[in-house]
Design an enzyme around this catalytic site. Structure first.
Site, PDB file in Angstrom:
ATOM      1  CB  SER A  76      -7.826  -5.508  -4.670  1.00 50.92           C
ATOM      2  OG  SER A  76      -8.422  -3.502  -4.833  1.00 50.92           O
TER       3      SER A  76
ATOM      4  CG  HIS B  98       1.045   1.785  -9.921  1.00 51.01           C
ATOM      5  ND1 HIS B  98       0.613   1.501  -8.273  1.00 51.01           N
ATOM      6  CD2 HIS B  98       0.177   2.370 -10.256  1.00 51.01           C
ATOM      7  CE1 HIS B  98      -0.559   2.095  -8.213  1.00 51.01           C
ATOM      8  NE2 HIS B  98      -0.915   2.927  -9.534  1.00 51.01           N
TER       9      HIS B  98
ATOM     10  NE  ARG C   1      -4.258   5.024  -5.543  1.00 46.61           N
ATOM     11  CZ  ARG C   1      -5.357   5.230  -6.005  1.00 46.61           C
ATOM     12  NH1 ARG C   1      -5.889   5.683  -6.646  1.00 46.61           N
ATOM     13  NH2 ARG C   1      -6.585   4.552  -4.658  1.00 46.61           N
ATOM     14  NE  ARG C   2      -1.517   6.131   0.681  1.00 48.36           N
ATOM     15  CZ  ARG C   2      -2.337   5.286   2.251  1.00 48.36           C
ATOM     16  NH1 ARG C   2      -1.538   6.038   3.073  1.00 48.36           N
ATOM     17  NH2 ARG C   2      -1.644   4.044   1.371  1.00 48.36           N
TER      18      ARG C   2
ATOM     19  CB  THR D  45      -6.051  -8.079   7.189  1.00 46.06           C
ATOM     20  OG1 THR D  45      -6.802  -8.033   7.735  1.00 46.06           O
ATOM     21  CG2 THR D  45      -5.072  -7.552   7.990  1.00 46.06           C
TER      22      THR D  45
ATOM     23  CG  ASP E  47      -1.799   1.385   1.253  1.00 43.39           C
ATOM     24  OD1 ASP E  47      -2.221   1.418  -0.264  1.00 43.39           O
ATOM     25  OD2 ASP E  47      -2.736   1.710   2.037  1.00 43.39           O
TER      26      ASP E  47
ATOM     27  CD  GLU F 181     -11.834  -4.186  -3.207  1.00 39.52           C
ATOM     28  OE1 GLU F 181     -11.086  -4.835  -3.455  1.00 39.52           O
ATOM     29  OE2 GLU F 181     -13.272  -5.081  -2.498  1.00 39.52           O
ATOM     30  CG  ASN F 182      -7.025  -1.808  -7.135  1.00 46.53           C
ATOM     31  OD1 ASN F 182      -5.957  -2.965  -7.257  1.00 46.53           O
ATOM     32  ND2 ASN F 182      -6.606  -1.730  -6.355  1.00 46.53           N
ATOM     33  CG  PHE F 183     -11.677  -4.342 -12.055  1.00 45.06           C
ATOM     34  CD1 PHE F 183     -11.167  -4.612 -12.961  1.00 45.06           C
ATOM     35  CD2 PHE F 183     -11.501  -5.388 -11.238  1.00 45.06           C
ATOM     36  CE1 PHE F 183     -10.071  -6.161 -13.382  1.00 45.06           C
ATOM     37  CE2 PHE F 183     -10.683  -6.207 -11.271  1.00 45.06           C
ATOM     38  CZ  PHE F 183     -10.669  -7.123 -12.856  1.00 45.06           C
TER      39      PHE F 183
END
Length: 304
Positions: free
Chosen positions: A78, A50, A36-37, A210, A33, A80-82
């Site tokens: 993940s 990335h 991007r930050r 997690t 993680d 969710e990344n879609f």
């Protein structure tokens, strides 16, 4: 001068940490993680973050090999990344494709017998990424010295739901008796090949969660979890060794708890139960509380 001193301090601290570690977790899982930050912090595009994170991934592979880890799982993409913006999502797909081909062709991967495999709903990925996955898996499928799992289009809840549906179908068709639904039956339906139970989860970037990552293999094994603040591109060898030290402390605490429970049974039970409790205690003899003699029929506290 200050930078030189900082490097000397880090090198010394790294040696201390390495000396404190006596073993290694068999399976390490990493939530990478903060890419991007990290990019925003340095005034860069998300894709630059990335790219920097991919370089950290290569270093972590080497660190795992150095201390004897058997399996590494990386949360690369993940489900969710879609939902991310199309241009960022496409750049992630570009990077996955590029790195899978590069890893599969790297001499060190073949010299060290690294098997690469993808876990997740890979059918949802673009064909070019699926082709890269197939290439990496085919080139390394016969290796067994180290396993690198790349979690792509992965979601732990979806993984468990899919396994539950497969079990239900097998019961419905008569291929599986309800009384035979056990851990092995679920394991067999999670992945084509077994995934080791997770011993240590590492999450970078400061968030302490997690994120639905390998719930069956981590929660069932009561995996140690190490959260740290550096963004993934900043994750260092010192951070990695601290995580492993956390795992070792967790294992020591677990063994001591088992030994203490066995001691309580020795005090309360007799007969067959007593022999069973002593067999547990014998396995954790080195972790019995100080001052306890485990060679007698009951625990005896010694005087100072």
């Amino acid at each position: 001068m200050r930078a030189w001193l900082a490097r000397r301090f880090d090198a010394a601290y790294e040696r201390v940490l390495r000396h404190e570690i006596s073993g290694a977790p068999s399976h390490v899982a990493v939530i990478q993680d903060g890419n991007r930050r990290y990019a925003r912090k340095h005034g860069q595009d998300a894709s630059d973050g990335h790219e920097a994170g991919a370089e950290t991934t290569e270093r972590v592979l080497q660190w795992c090999a150095d201390i004897g880890v058997d399996e590494l799982t990386l949360y690369a993409f993940s489900t969710e990344n879609f939902d991310r913006p199309p241009e960022e999502r496409d750049r992630l797909f570009d990077l996955l494709e590029e790195k899978l081909y590069a890893f599969a062709d790297r001499d060190r991967i073949h010299d060290e017998g690294v098997r690469i495999r993808a876990i997740g709903e890979t059918h949802r990925l673009p064909p070019r990424v699926r082709d890269a996955i197939d290439y990496a898996e085919r080139r390394t499928r016969d290796y067994d010295q180290f396993t690198l799992n790349v979690a792509v289009a992965y979601g732990g809840r979806a993984e468990l739901l899919g396994a539950a549906r497969d079990v239900a179908r097998a019961v419905d068709t008569g291929d599986l008796d309800p009384s035979d639904v056990d851990v092995d039956a679920v394991d067999a339906r999670l992945h084509d090949d077994p995934v080791r139970d997770v011993d240590l989860i590492i999450r970078t970037g400061g968030d302490e969660r997690t994120s639905n990552f390998l719930p069956w293999h981590a929660n069932g094994n009561e995996a140690a979890v190490y959260f740290c603040t550096p963004y993934w591109p900043e994750f260092s060898r010192i951070d990695f060794l601290r995580a492993v030290r956390t795992y070792e402390s967790r294992e020591e605490s677990w063994r001591r708890a088992r030994a203490e429970r066995a001691l309580a049974l020795l005090s309360a039970l007799g007969g067959v139960e007593l022999r069973e409790a002593r067999s547990v205690l014998d396995r954790f003899r080195d972790h019995a509380p100080d001052g306890v003699d485990v060679d007698d029929d009951t625990p005896t506290a010694t005087s100072d």
